[in-house]
Design a protein around this motif. Structure first.
Motif, PDB file in Angstrom:
ATOM      1  N   ALA A  12      -7.971  46.593  29.690  1.00 37.49           N
ATOM      2  CA  ALA A  12      -6.684  47.187  29.343  1.00 37.49           C
ATOM      3  C   ALA A  12      -6.900  48.457  28.527  1.00 37.49           C
ATOM      4  N   PRO A  13      -6.151  49.520  28.841  1.00 30.94           N
ATOM      5  CA  PRO A  13      -6.285  50.745  28.050  1.00 30.94           C
ATOM      6  C   PRO A  13      -5.763  50.516  26.635  1.00 30.94           C
ATOM      7  N   ALA A  14      -6.284  51.289  25.699  1.00 32.01           N
ATOM      8  CA  ALA A  14      -5.835  51.193  24.302  1.00 32.01           C
ATOM      9  C   ALA A  14      -4.397  51.660  24.168  1.00 32.01           C
ATOM     10  N   PHE A  15      -3.997  52.604  25.024  1.00 33.52           N
ATOM     11  CA  PHE A  15      -2.630  53.116  24.998  1.00 33.52           C
ATOM     12  C   PHE A  15      -2.227  53.491  26.413  1.00 33.52           C
ATOM     13  N   ARG A  16      -1.001  53.214  26.728  1.00 34.65           N
ATOM     14  CA  ARG A  16      -0.460  53.561  28.038  1.00 34.65           C
ATOM     15  C   ARG A  16       0.956  54.077  27.814  1.00 34.65           C
ATOM     16  N   ALA A  17       1.296  55.197  28.454  1.00 36.91           N
ATOM     17  CA  ALA A  17       2.618  55.796  28.278  1.00 36.91           C
ATOM     18  C   ALA A  17       3.699  54.886  28.841  1.00 36.91           C
ATOM     19  N   ASP A  18       4.864  54.949  28.212  1.00 38.94           N
ATOM     20  CA  ASP A  18       6.031  54.295  28.790  1.00 38.94           C
ATOM     21  C   ASP A  18       6.805  55.337  29.602  1.00 38.94           C
ATOM     22  N   GLU A  19       7.874  54.916  30.231  1.00 38.02           N
ATOM     23  CA  GLU A  19       8.623  55.819  31.106  1.00 38.02           C
ATOM     24  C   GLU A  19       9.221  57.004  30.353  1.00 38.02           C
ATOM     25  N   ALA A  20       9.704  56.789  29.138  1.00 41.17           N
ATOM     26  CA  ALA A  20      10.298  57.884  28.360  1.00 41.17           C
ATOM     27  C   ALA A  20       9.254  58.956  28.049  1.00 41.17           C
ATOM     28  N   LEU A  21       8.072  58.534  27.621  1.00 38.54           N
ATOM     29  CA  LEU A  21       7.009  59.496  27.349  1.00 38.54           C
ATOM     30  C   LEU A  21       6.596  60.204  28.636  1.00 38.54           C
ATOM     31  N   ALA A  22       6.462  59.457  29.712  1.00 41.82           N
ATOM     32  CA  ALA A  22       6.092  60.055  30.998  1.00 41.82           C
ATOM     33  C   ALA A  22       7.092  61.129  31.410  1.00 41.82           C
ATOM     34  N   ASP A  23       8.375  60.882  31.232  1.00 40.71           N
ATOM     35  CA  ASP A  23       9.407  61.867  31.587  1.00 40.71           C
ATOM     36  C   ASP A  23       9.281  63.135  30.743  1.00 40.71           C
ATOM     37  N   ARG A  24       9.005  62.978  29.463  1.00 46.21           N
ATOM     38  CA  ARG A  24       8.868  64.139  28.580  1.00 46.21           C
ATOM     39  C   ARG A  24       7.642  64.972  28.958  1.00 46.21           C
ATOM     40  N   LEU A  25       6.560  64.305  29.270  1.00 44.11           N
ATOM     41  CA  LEU A  25       5.347  65.020  29.670  1.00 44.11           C
ATOM     42  C   LEU A  25       5.557  65.741  30.998  1.00 44.11           C
ATOM     43  N   GLN A  26       6.258  65.093  31.914  1.00 46.56           N
ATOM     44  CA  GLN A  26       6.556  65.719  33.208  1.00 46.56           C
ATOM     45  C   GLN A  26       7.415  66.971  33.025  1.00 46.56           C
ATOM     46  N   ARG A  27       8.371  66.934  32.112  1.00 47.04           N
ATOM     47  CA  ARG A  27       9.221  68.109  31.834  1.00 47.04           C
ATOM     48  C   ARG A  27       8.374  69.308  31.430  1.00 47.04           C
ATOM     49  N   VAL A  28       7.438  69.073  30.541  1.00 45.83           N
ATOM     50  CA  VAL A  28       6.576  70.166  30.089  1.00 45.83           C
ATOM     51  C   VAL A  28       5.639  70.598  31.213  1.00 45.83           C
ATOM     52  N   HIS A  29       5.119  69.636  31.942  1.00 45.23           N
ATOM     53  CA  HIS A  29       4.173  69.944  33.029  1.00 45.23           C
ATOM     54  C   HIS A  29       4.785  70.885  34.074  1.00 45.23           C
ATOM     55  N   VAL A  30       5.998  70.603  34.525  1.00 40.85           N
ATOM     56  CA  VAL A  30       6.603  71.468  35.548  1.00 40.85           C
ATOM     57  C   VAL A  30       6.887  72.860  34.995  1.00 40.85           C
ATOM     58  N   GLU A  31       7.223  72.952  33.728  1.00 43.61           N
ATOM     59  CA  GLU A  31       7.489  74.277  33.156  1.00 43.61           C
ATOM     60  C   GLU A  31       6.214  75.089  33.008  1.00 43.61           C
ATOM     61  N   LEU A  32       5.105  74.433  32.703  1.00 44.76           N
ATOM     62  CA  LEU A  32       3.826  75.141  32.647  1.00 44.76           C
ATOM     63  C   LEU A  32       3.446  75.681  34.022  1.00 44.76           C
ATOM     64  N   ILE A  33       3.656  74.876  35.041  1.00 40.80           N
ATOM     65  CA  ILE A  33       3.367  75.329  36.409  1.00 40.80           C
ATOM     66  C   ILE A  33       4.283  76.482  36.782  1.00 40.80           C
ATOM     67  N   ASP A  34       5.571  76.345  36.486  1.00 42.41           N
ATOM     68  CA  ASP A  34       6.533  77.399  36.804  1.00 42.41           C
ATOM     69  C   ASP A  34       6.182  78.688  36.063  1.00 42.41           C
ATOM     70  N   LEU A  35       5.800  78.587  34.798  1.00 42.56           N
ATOM     71  CA  LEU A  35       5.435  79.785  34.034  1.00 42.56           C
ATOM     72  C   LEU A  35       4.227  80.475  34.665  1.00 42.56           C
ATOM     73  N   HIS A  36       3.243  79.705  35.079  1.00 38.29           N
ATOM     74  CA  HIS A  36       2.069  80.352  35.679  1.00 38.29           C
ATOM     75  C   HIS A  36       2.431  81.013  37.012  1.00 38.29           C
ATOM     76  N   LEU A  37       3.300  80.398  37.797  1.00 37.97           N
ATOM     77  CA  LEU A  37       3.726  81.003  39.067  1.00 37.97           C
ATOM     78  C   LEU A  37       4.577  82.250  38.838  1.00 37.97           C
ATOM     79  N   GLN A  38       5.494  82.179  37.879  1.00 35.90           N
ATOM     80  CA  GLN A  38       6.333  83.343  37.594  1.00 35.90           C
ATOM     81  C   GLN A  38       5.511  84.483  36.993  1.00 35.90           C
ATOM     82  N   GLY A  39       4.528  84.124  36.172  1.00 35.29           N
ATOM     83  CA  GLY A  39       3.647  85.152  35.620  1.00 35.29           C
ATOM     84  C   GLY A  39       2.883  85.874  36.712  1.00 35.29           C
ATOM     85  N   LYS A  40       2.459  85.129  37.730  1.00 36.66           N
ATOM     86  CA  LYS A  40       1.737  85.756  38.841  1.00 36.66           C
ATOM     87  C   LYS A  40       2.686  86.620  39.674  1.00 36.66           C
ATOM     88  N   GLN A  41       3.910  86.155  39.905  1.00 31.43           N
ATOM     89  CA  GLN A  41       4.909  86.959  40.623  1.00 31.43           C
ATOM     90  C   GLN A  41       5.140  88.282  39.890  1.00 31.43           C
TER      91      GLN A  41
END
Length: 173
Positions: A12-41
């Protein structure tokens, strides 16, 4: 030689994200990807005064945003969250406004990109306290993201600033 049997259970892992944490991390993740794509554009289509300097700054921003998105995705996987960076997901979930098509003047590009960097910073700050409560290690990662992005926003925005006359004005001690 026969293969050895493998266990159907893992430690068993020492820590595992719950759904709320996963959603927050996903929010930041998509914005980082979008920023890198917009920066290249922006990098491909910026024209005008100080073109080369901004062109190079945009490549720096793209490299940072791309690296941070990968760092966060790997952190997500370490917490047993499956990151989703597919183009449709990024377009649907990112809060950043789309970057304009075609050529964009350097002064306008500076303002547009600075706004997008600050948009990512706002999202990180919005989710930070909840992330910190759930997983201080990931919150520490966010601190590094904020430090670098706020520095880049200051550097890019300086292209359009007028000393002591452009808001936000510096604090003089």
């Amino acid at each position: 030689m026969t293969p050895t049997s493998t266990s159907t259970t893992s430690p068993a892992p020492a820590f595992r994200a719950d759904e709320a944490l996963a959603d927050r991390l996903q929010r930041v993740h998509v914005e980082l990807i979008d920023l890198h794509l917009q920066g290249k554009q922006a990098h491909w289509n910026v024209v005008g005064r100080n073109f080369r300097d901004l062109h190079l700054q945009l490549d720096e921003l793209v490299a940072v945003a791309r690296g941070f998105s990968d760092d966060l995705a790997e952190r997500m996987r370490a917490l047993y969250v499956t990151p989703d960076g597919r183009p449709g997901t990024v377009a649907e979930q990112s809060s950043l406004p789309p970057f304009p098509a075609g050529e964009v003047d350097t002064a306008e590009t500076v303002d547009l990109i600075t706004g997008r960097i600050y948009g990512v910073c706002s999202t990180i700050r919005e989710v930070h306290d909840d992330v910190d409560e759930a997983d201080p290690t990931t919150a520490d990662q966010f601190h590094g993201f904020l430090e670098r992005f706020e520095q880049l926003a200051w550097m890019v925005s300086a292209e359009n600033r007028v000393a002591d006359r452009t808001d936000p004005r510096p604090i003089h001690e």
